[in-house]
Design an enzyme around this catalytic site. Sequence first.
Site: not given
Length: 280
Positions: A53, A55, A112, A155
Amino acid sequence: MRIAFSPCPNDTFVFHALVHGLIPGTPEFEVTYADIDRTNGWAAKGKGGDIMKISFAALPWVLDKYALLPCGGALGRGCGPLVLTKGNSEQLGDPASLSGRRVAVPSERSTAYLLFRLWAAQYVPGGVGEIIVMPFDQIMPAVQDGSIDAGLVIHEARFTYKNYGLQLMADLGNWWEEDTGLPIPLGAIIADRSLDLASICSWIKQSVEYAWAHPEASADYVLSHAQEMSPDVTQAHINLYVNKYSADLGDDGYAAISALLSRAADEGLVPAIDPAALRV
């Protein structure tokens, strides 16, 4: 087979069945739980796991070795990163007040932070002062104690930032959706291109479907990795980040990823990619 993902509720919920031998025909998995800043770095070096996993913002640096999988990731609406400050003054709610200030972010190659840079280019004259990378769970306490001026959070911080007495300056997910009409791409699942990608995709999709069909099966596993989150916050996290795009990115999902990376490339923030390289 080696797999690396975060201990966050959406990831443990999605991958519970896969890593616990509940999907027929899968190999045994060696699991590494790691913050996305670490997995972004591992992927860039071609290390860390067969499946990871990372970004979406890190994809341009890794697509030569890893393929983006169409399932298992985090992409949606109303789930974007937040820019938080301390206090209640009007100045602290004005993005221009970030000019020359210290801002904490969860990773230099996180989606982000990429969104923050695109947003700041429009709203923060002269840019921010210093960017400090720290684990996402340390950012809100750092804003609270004044060691940084603002924090970019992801999150479950969406549900808990008021507990720290913090103020929402900007919801970058809302900004992105209003600007593009597309969902926001956050976390991508990648796999080494030398592997049987069709089988891996099938296993992960089955794991997502198992999680939805048997939510109680993963409850203890999810909570054991939830970093002191309450059950209510954990469930809210899952409800927000595990959605139809977790089972299949679909045309909207690929359009969102392409739009993000194309805009970033136009600003010189990431290497340009061929959108066709996003599909397995």
